[in-house]
Design an enzyme around this catalytic site. Structure first.
Site, mmCIF file in Angstrom:
data_model
loop_
_atom_site.group_PDB
_atom_site.id
_atom_site.type_symbol
_atom_site.label_atom_id
_atom_site.label_comp_id
_atom_site.label_asym_id
_atom_site.label_seq_id
_atom_site.Cartn_x
_atom_site.Cartn_y
_atom_site.Cartn_z
ATOM 1 C CE LYS A 152 62.647 -40.964 -28.408
ATOM 2 N NZ LYS A 152 62.358 -42.378 -28.625
HETATM 3 N N1 PMP Z 1 61.994 -45.540 -33.960
HETATM 4 C C1 PMP Z 1 61.534 -45.586 -32.704
HETATM 5 C C2 PMP Z 1 60.153 -46.080 -32.459
HETATM 6 C C3 PMP Z 1 62.338 -45.175 -31.632
HETATM 7 O O1 PMP Z 1 61.885 -45.222 -30.375
HETATM 8 C C4 PMP Z 1 63.656 -44.741 -31.900
HETATM 9 C C5 PMP Z 1 64.555 -44.334 -30.768
HETATM 10 N N2 PMP Z 1 64.414 -42.998 -30.436
HETATM 11 C C6 PMP Z 1 64.091 -44.707 -33.240
HETATM 12 C C7 PMP Z 1 63.231 -45.114 -34.242
HETATM 13 C C8 PMP Z 1 65.454 -44.202 -33.598
HETATM 14 O O2 PMP Z 1 65.530 -42.812 -33.426
HETATM 15 P P1 PMP Z 1 66.887 -42.091 -33.055
HETATM 16 O O3 PMP Z 1 67.883 -42.522 -34.060
HETATM 17 O O4 PMP Z 1 66.581 -40.658 -33.146
HETATM 18 O O5 PMP Z 1 67.249 -42.543 -31.697
#
Ligand code: PMP
Length: 292
Positions: A152
């Site tokens: 991320k």
């Molecule tokens: N994919 C992407 C590209 C994201 O930015 C996010 C948001 N963080 C998610 C999936 C979902 O992840 P999470 O459930 O941990 O927020």
């Protein structure tokens, strides 16, 4: 009203003072990592999981965060307390720090840490009842062997290009394919497809290892559904009974149209409905207490 306070390298400063140099490699190159976390009802949902993923993202880009995981968690809770927040969106950011104009991260002496918080309610509003219109975009998700979508990182340009395409095509959300043509995820959420009572979701190679995704799988399995982590393609998407996306911002949100085609009968389906409700329950009742 006093100005919002932002955690900045150990201090809590007014947001107008939470600024970094133009030589910060986070700004120059997107060199850094971040998280998106929610607090509901005075509790931070999945705090440990988010802090762990932040540290894993940092490790993957060979960046050492100058705080322990516990200190990071405490700083997040304290930022919420300083701003009197109970229902909030939380954005910890760790940038590589200030260097020179070259790429070399060795020139950056120490990472800069920011934690931004703001009051926040539901992302898609009444779209939970009607469902989202998604569009498949031509922009492919970053290849795992180029820039792993598991990281991320502050480099979200791939996601932004997908969003620009979705906006231009009148979609609420973009659906990314990988370079093999398999469906990976949305621009900011993971995807689930339901057919004949079984749930399918792509493996976490070409997407972010979503924390909401993991929660959704647990909730589905608890309710007796079979969840298969397998590659899915166009056919599976267009012929699905139900589709929903998961993310910290979106929680569980139904997709009822893809590229103008109706999913199922064009209304959020029963399993999706169960998930939307299950998230409402779990987010309101679990998590790390902010005020104790
Ligand atoms: N994919 C992407 C590209 C994201 O930015 C996010 C948001 N963080 C998610 C999936 C979902 O992840 P999470 O459930 O941990 O927020």
């Amino acid at each position: 009203m006093s100005e919002v306070l932002v955690y900045y390298n150990g201090d809590y400063v007014p947001k107008s003072e939470a600024t970094t140099s133009v030589y910060d490699h986070g700004f120059l190159y997107g060199d850094g990592v971040f998280e998106g976390i929610r607090a509901y009802n005075g509790r931070v949902f999945k705090l440990k999981e988010h802090v762990d993923r932040l540290f894993d993202s940092a490790k993957a880009i060979a960046m050492e965060i100058p705080l322990s995981r516990e200190e990071m968690s405490q700083a997040i809770l304290e930022t919420l307390r300083k701003n009197n927040l109970s229902d909030a969106y939380i954005r910890p950011i760790v940038s590589r720090g200030v260097g020179d104009l070259g790429l070399d991260p060795r020139k950056c002496k120490t990472p800069n840490i920011f934690i931004i918080t703001q009051e926040w309610g539901a992302m898609y509003g009444d779209l939970y009842e009607v469902g989202l219109k998604a569009v498949m975009v031509a922009t492919r998700r970053n290849a795992p062997d180029a820039l792993s979508p598991n990281i991320k990182s502050l480099n979200y340009l791939n996601n932004i290009l997908a969003k620009i395409e979705a906006n231009a095509k009148g979609g609420d959300e973009a659906i990314f394919l990988d370079s093999n043509g398999y469906i990976c995820e949305g621009s900011g959420d993971n995807i689930f497809i339901i057919k004949n009572g079984k749930v399918y979701t792509p493996p976490t190679i070409s997407n972010l290892k979503g924390i909401t995704r993991a929660t959704a799988i647990e909730l589905l399995v608890e309710r007796g559904y079979e969840v298969l982590e397998v590659n899915v393609g166009f056919f599976d998407l267009f012929t699905a009974d139900e589709v929903f996306v998961t993310g910290t911002a979106a929680e569980a949100a139904p997709i009822t149209k893809v590229d103008g085609r109706l999913i199922g009968d064009g209304k959020p389906g029963p399993i999706t409905g169960e998930m939307v409700k299950a998230f409402e329950e779990i987010t309101g009742t679990t998590g790390t207490a902010i005020y104790e």
